[in-house]
Design an enzyme around this catalytic site. Structure first.
Site, PDB file in Angstrom:
ATOM      1  N   ARG A 131     -10.234   0.704   8.169  1.00  0.00           N
ATOM      2  CA  ARG A 131      -9.739  -0.631   8.528  1.00  0.00           C
ATOM      3  C   ARG A 131     -10.810  -1.459   9.221  1.00  0.00           C
ATOM      4  O   ARG A 131     -10.545  -2.607   9.583  1.00  0.00           O
ATOM      5  CB  ARG A 131      -8.563  -0.463   9.491  1.00  0.00           C
ATOM      6  CG  ARG A 131      -7.211  -0.672   8.856  1.00  0.00           C
ATOM      7  CD  ARG A 131      -6.187  -0.442   9.938  1.00  0.00           C
ATOM      8  NE  ARG A 131      -4.983  -1.149   9.704  1.00  0.00           N
ATOM      9  CZ  ARG A 131      -3.943  -0.628   9.045  1.00  0.00           C
ATOM     10  NH1 ARG A 131      -4.031   0.566   8.516  1.00  0.00           N
ATOM     11  NH2 ARG A 131      -2.849  -1.327   8.926  1.00  0.00           N
ATOM     12  N   ARG A 186      10.920  -0.756  10.998  1.00  0.00           N
ATOM     13  CA  ARG A 186       9.744  -0.387  11.770  1.00  0.00           C
ATOM     14  C   ARG A 186       9.590  -1.278  12.995  1.00  0.00           C
ATOM     15  O   ARG A 186       9.827  -2.487  12.913  1.00  0.00           O
ATOM     16  CB  ARG A 186       8.497  -0.482  10.888  1.00  0.00           C
ATOM     17  CG  ARG A 186       7.963   0.887  10.546  1.00  0.00           C
ATOM     18  CD  ARG A 186       6.887   0.814   9.553  1.00  0.00           C
ATOM     19  NE  ARG A 186       5.700   0.098  10.034  1.00  0.00           N
ATOM     20  CZ  ARG A 186       4.595  -0.022   9.325  1.00  0.00           C
ATOM     21  NH1 ARG A 186       4.516   0.517   8.147  1.00  0.00           N
ATOM     22  NH2 ARG A 186       3.565  -0.678   9.814  1.00  0.00           N
ATOM     23  N   ARG A 204      -0.826  -8.724  13.225  1.00  0.00           N
ATOM     24  CA  ARG A 204      -1.422  -7.718  12.321  1.00  0.00           C
ATOM     25  C   ARG A 204      -2.204  -8.398  11.203  1.00  0.00           C
ATOM     26  O   ARG A 204      -3.270  -7.939  10.803  1.00  0.00           O
ATOM     27  CB  ARG A 204      -0.314  -6.828  11.727  1.00  0.00           C
ATOM     28  CG  ARG A 204       0.210  -5.798  12.718  1.00  0.00           C
ATOM     29  CD  ARG A 204       1.577  -5.273  12.341  1.00  0.00           C
ATOM     30  NE  ARG A 204       1.632  -4.663  11.027  1.00  0.00           N
ATOM     31  CZ  ARG A 204       2.756  -4.435  10.348  1.00  0.00           C
ATOM     32  NH1 ARG A 204       3.922  -4.765  10.889  1.00  0.00           N
ATOM     33  NH2 ARG A 204       2.721  -3.877   9.169  1.00  0.00           N
ATOM     34  N   LYS A 250       0.834  -1.215   0.000  1.00  0.00           N
ATOM     35  CA  LYS A 250       0.000   0.000   0.000  1.00  0.00           C
ATOM     36  C   LYS A 250       0.862   1.257   0.000  1.00  0.00           C
ATOM     37  O   LYS A 250       0.649   2.176  -0.782  1.00  0.00           O
ATOM     38  CB  LYS A 250      -0.935   0.031   1.226  1.00  0.00           C
ATOM     39  CG  LYS A 250      -1.890  -1.135   1.308  1.00  0.00           C
ATOM     40  CD  LYS A 250      -2.853  -0.986   2.473  1.00  0.00           C
ATOM     41  CE  LYS A 250      -2.193  -1.002   3.827  1.00  0.00           C
ATOM     42  NZ  LYS A 250      -1.515  -2.274   4.173  1.00  0.00           N
ATOM     43  N   ARG A 260      11.774  -5.487   5.395  1.00  0.00           N
ATOM     44  CA  ARG A 260      11.455  -4.137   4.906  1.00  0.00           C
ATOM     45  C   ARG A 260      12.301  -3.050   5.576  1.00  0.00           C
ATOM     46  O   ARG A 260      12.590  -3.093   6.758  1.00  0.00           O
ATOM     47  CB  ARG A 260       9.979  -3.827   5.190  1.00  0.00           C
ATOM     48  CG  ARG A 260       9.699  -2.342   5.016  1.00  0.00           C
ATOM     49  CD  ARG A 260       8.272  -1.995   5.061  1.00  0.00           C
ATOM     50  NE  ARG A 260       7.630  -2.261   6.340  1.00  0.00           N
ATOM     51  CZ  ARG A 260       6.332  -2.101   6.526  1.00  0.00           C
ATOM     52  NH1 ARG A 260       5.573  -1.705   5.536  1.00  0.00           N
ATOM     53  NH2 ARG A 260       5.800  -2.360   7.709  1.00  0.00           N
TER      54      ARG A 260
HETATM   55  P1  AP5 Z   1       4.751  -1.604   1.879  1.00  0.00           P
HETATM   56  O1  AP5 Z   1       4.469  -0.776   0.688  1.00  0.00           O
HETATM   57  O2  AP5 Z   1       5.436  -0.981   3.020  1.00  0.00           O
HETATM   58  O3  AP5 Z   1       3.405  -2.345   2.357  1.00  0.00           O
HETATM   59  P2  AP5 Z   1       2.168  -1.814   3.188  1.00  0.00           P
HETATM   60  O4  AP5 Z   1       0.966  -2.471   2.627  1.00  0.00           O
HETATM   61  O5  AP5 Z   1       2.180  -0.323   3.254  1.00  0.00           O
HETATM   62  O6  AP5 Z   1       2.510  -2.456   4.590  1.00  0.00           O
HETATM   63  P3  AP5 Z   1       2.329  -1.825   6.055  1.00  0.00           P
HETATM   64  O7  AP5 Z   1       3.104  -2.708   6.976  1.00  0.00           O
HETATM   65  O8  AP5 Z   1       2.663  -0.375   6.077  1.00  0.00           O
HETATM   66  O9  AP5 Z   1       0.819  -1.994   6.269  1.00  0.00           O
HETATM   67  P4  AP5 Z   1       0.017  -1.889   7.548  1.00  0.00           P
HETATM   68  O10 AP5 Z   1      -1.333  -1.751   7.002  1.00  0.00           O
HETATM   69  O11 AP5 Z   1       0.228  -3.014   8.489  1.00  0.00           O
HETATM   70  O12 AP5 Z   1       0.650  -0.630   8.335  1.00  0.00           O
HETATM   71  P5  AP5 Z   1       0.148   0.843   8.647  1.00  0.00           P
HETATM   72  O13 AP5 Z   1       1.328   1.712   8.681  1.00  0.00           O
HETATM   73  O14 AP5 Z   1      -0.991   1.211   7.780  1.00  0.00           O
HETATM   74  O15 AP5 Z   1       5.578  -2.880   1.357  1.00  0.00           O
HETATM   75  C1  AP5 Z   1       6.021  -3.873   2.265  1.00  0.00           C
HETATM   76  C2  AP5 Z   1       7.394  -4.384   1.844  1.00  0.00           C
HETATM   77  O16 AP5 Z   1       7.293  -5.062   0.605  1.00  0.00           O
HETATM   78  C3  AP5 Z   1       8.446  -3.289   1.611  1.00  0.00           C
HETATM   79  O17 AP5 Z   1       9.690  -3.784   1.987  1.00  0.00           O
HETATM   80  C4  AP5 Z   1       8.390  -3.048   0.096  1.00  0.00           C
HETATM   81  O18 AP5 Z   1       9.611  -2.538  -0.413  1.00  0.00           O
HETATM   82  C5  AP5 Z   1       8.098  -4.439  -0.401  1.00  0.00           C
HETATM   83  N1  AP5 Z   1       7.298  -4.441  -1.631  1.00  0.00           N
HETATM   84  C6  AP5 Z   1       6.283  -3.600  -1.943  1.00  0.00           C
HETATM   85  N2  AP5 Z   1       5.757  -3.918  -3.143  1.00  0.00           N
HETATM   86  C7  AP5 Z   1       6.444  -5.012  -3.566  1.00  0.00           C
HETATM   87  C8  AP5 Z   1       6.344  -5.814  -4.741  1.00  0.00           C
HETATM   88  N3  AP5 Z   1       5.446  -5.565  -5.679  1.00  0.00           N
HETATM   89  N4  AP5 Z   1       7.197  -6.854  -4.866  1.00  0.00           N
HETATM   90  C9  AP5 Z   1       8.103  -7.116  -3.900  1.00  0.00           C
HETATM   91  N5  AP5 Z   1       8.255  -6.373  -2.776  1.00  0.00           N
HETATM   92  C10 AP5 Z   1       7.421  -5.347  -2.599  1.00  0.00           C
HETATM   93  O19 AP5 Z   1      -0.425   0.685  10.124  1.00  0.00           O
HETATM   94  C11 AP5 Z   1       0.420   0.418  11.215  1.00  0.00           C
HETATM   95  C12 AP5 Z   1      -0.389   0.329  12.494  1.00  0.00           C
HETATM   96  O20 AP5 Z   1      -1.030   1.605  12.771  1.00  0.00           O
HETATM   97  C13 AP5 Z   1      -1.557  -0.672  12.496  1.00  0.00           C
HETATM   98  O21 AP5 Z   1      -1.144  -1.984  12.800  1.00  0.00           O
HETATM   99  C14 AP5 Z   1      -2.469  -0.078  13.585  1.00  0.00           C
HETATM  100  O22 AP5 Z   1      -1.987  -0.350  14.858  1.00  0.00           O
HETATM  101  C15 AP5 Z   1      -2.338   1.415  13.332  1.00  0.00           C
HETATM  102  N6  AP5 Z   1      -3.340   1.939  12.364  1.00  0.00           N
HETATM  103  C16 AP5 Z   1      -3.073   2.499  11.164  1.00  0.00           C
HETATM  104  N7  AP5 Z   1      -4.220   2.851  10.533  1.00  0.00           N
HETATM  105  C17 AP5 Z   1      -5.223   2.493  11.372  1.00  0.00           C
HETATM  106  C18 AP5 Z   1      -6.643   2.573  11.283  1.00  0.00           C
HETATM  107  N8  AP5 Z   1      -7.266   3.080  10.218  1.00  0.00           N
HETATM  108  N9  AP5 Z   1      -7.379   2.093  12.328  1.00  0.00           N
HETATM  109  C19 AP5 Z   1      -6.779   1.587  13.421  1.00  0.00           C
HETATM  110  N10 AP5 Z   1      -5.453   1.472  13.564  1.00  0.00           N
HETATM  111  C20 AP5 Z   1      -4.665   1.923  12.548  1.00  0.00           C
HETATM  112 MG    MG Z   2       2.314   1.124   4.769  1.00  0.00          MG
END
Ligand code: AP5
Ligand code: MG
Length: 215
Positions: A88, A155, A166, A13, A122
């Site tokens: 979410r 992270r 997660r 994402k 990552r």
């Molecule tokens: P990356 O692009 O970083 O993936 P991502 O989907 O953004 O993964 P996240 O870990 O950020 O998602 P998340 O939803 O758990 O975290 P968030 O920050 O939103 O890619 C991942 C890896 O793969 C990287 O190394 C990248 O280089 C590689 N990659 C990417 N594309 C690739 C490809 N095509 N091929 C190969 N490799 C690839 O949330 C964190 C925390 O915040 C949550 O757990 C929760 O506690 C809180 N939170 C956030 N939003 C909310 C909400 N709305 N409600 C409640 N709690 C929330």
């Molecule tokens: Mg992300």
């Protein structure tokens, strides 16, 4: 154009949102990034959110809804925005409908095991939020962001046991959004296992054809 990018942790994402937002001049709103910034600055929100993030749980809906509602009032959202990590839960999605219009939801499809593997290695840029992976998406210069030159970091919630938690939370609370948005005919799937550039191209093609239809 107001978009949501949906997908499990590690599905790409953040990787796609940063690029897509730039291409289409959309405000990129990553709720995870907003929370991490709050933790870094030790604000009241950051202190409240820290425990949830580090145990892989969701921050309570009411907190998140208020954050996003406020963020969407900013000037840079007037011409369109891209939500990364919100909504979410069904409740977040329902509340979002009450205060804005969403044109399209794109779900990135990646299997769980691949997500676990990606997150185990990552690296994230603390400056612009771009993410890298030494195996399949390395930065040009080791440990340095291609885009802004900042030193990449790991992270805190990417430990394998937290990633598993997660993913469980995603299946239970977030995956039902796929059916929720499918019912309103606003959901498109994209193969998230291709190379990042190919995915971006597919996303761009899809959005360009949609924009023509919306005009
Ligand atoms: P990356 O692009 O970083 O993936 P991502 O989907 O953004 O993964 P996240 O870990 O950020 O998602 P998340 O939803 O758990 O975290 P968030 O920050 O939103 O890619 C991942 C890896 O793969 C990287 O190394 C990248 O280089 C590689 N990659 C990417 N594309 C690739 C490809 N095509 N091929 C190969 N490799 C690839 O949330 C964190 C925390 O915040 C949550 O757990 C929760 O506690 C809180 N939170 C956030 N939003 C909310 C909400 N709305 N409600 C409640 N709690 C929330
Ligand atoms: Mg992300």
């Amino acid at each position: 154009m107001n978009l949501i990018l949906l997908g499990p942790p590690g599905s790409g994402k953040g990787t796609q949102s940063s690029r897509l937002a730039k291409e289409f001049k959309l405000a990129h709103i990553s709720t995870g990034e907003i929370l991490r910034e709050a933790v870094r600055s030790k604000s009241y929100l950051g202190e409240k959110a820290n425990h949830y993030i580090h145990t892989g749980q969701l921050v309570p809906d009411e907190v998140m809804i208020e954050i996003v509602q406020e963020r969407l009032k900013a000037l840079d959202c007037k011409e369109g925005f891209l939500l990364d990590g919100f909504p979410r839960t069904i409740h977040q999605a329902e509340m979002l409908e009450a205060f804005t219009r969403i044109h399209l939801v794109v779900a990135l499809k990646v299997e769980e095991e691949e997500c676990v593997q990606r997150l185990a290695s990552r690296k994230t840029c603390p400056g612009c939020g771009l993410t890298y992976n030494p195996v399949n998406h390395p930065p040009k210069k080791e440990n340095v962001c291609d885009q802004c030159g900042a030193v990449l970091i790991l992270r805190g919630d990417d430990k394998p046991e937290t990633v598993r938690e997660r993913l469980k939370v995603y299946v239970k609370l977030t995956a039902p959004l796929i059916e929720y948005y499918q019912r309103t005919g606003r959901l498109e799937f994209v193969d998230g296992t291709l190379a990042p550039d190919k995915i971006l191209q597919n996303l761009k093609n899809m959005l360009q054809s949609k924009i023509l239809l919306w005009k």
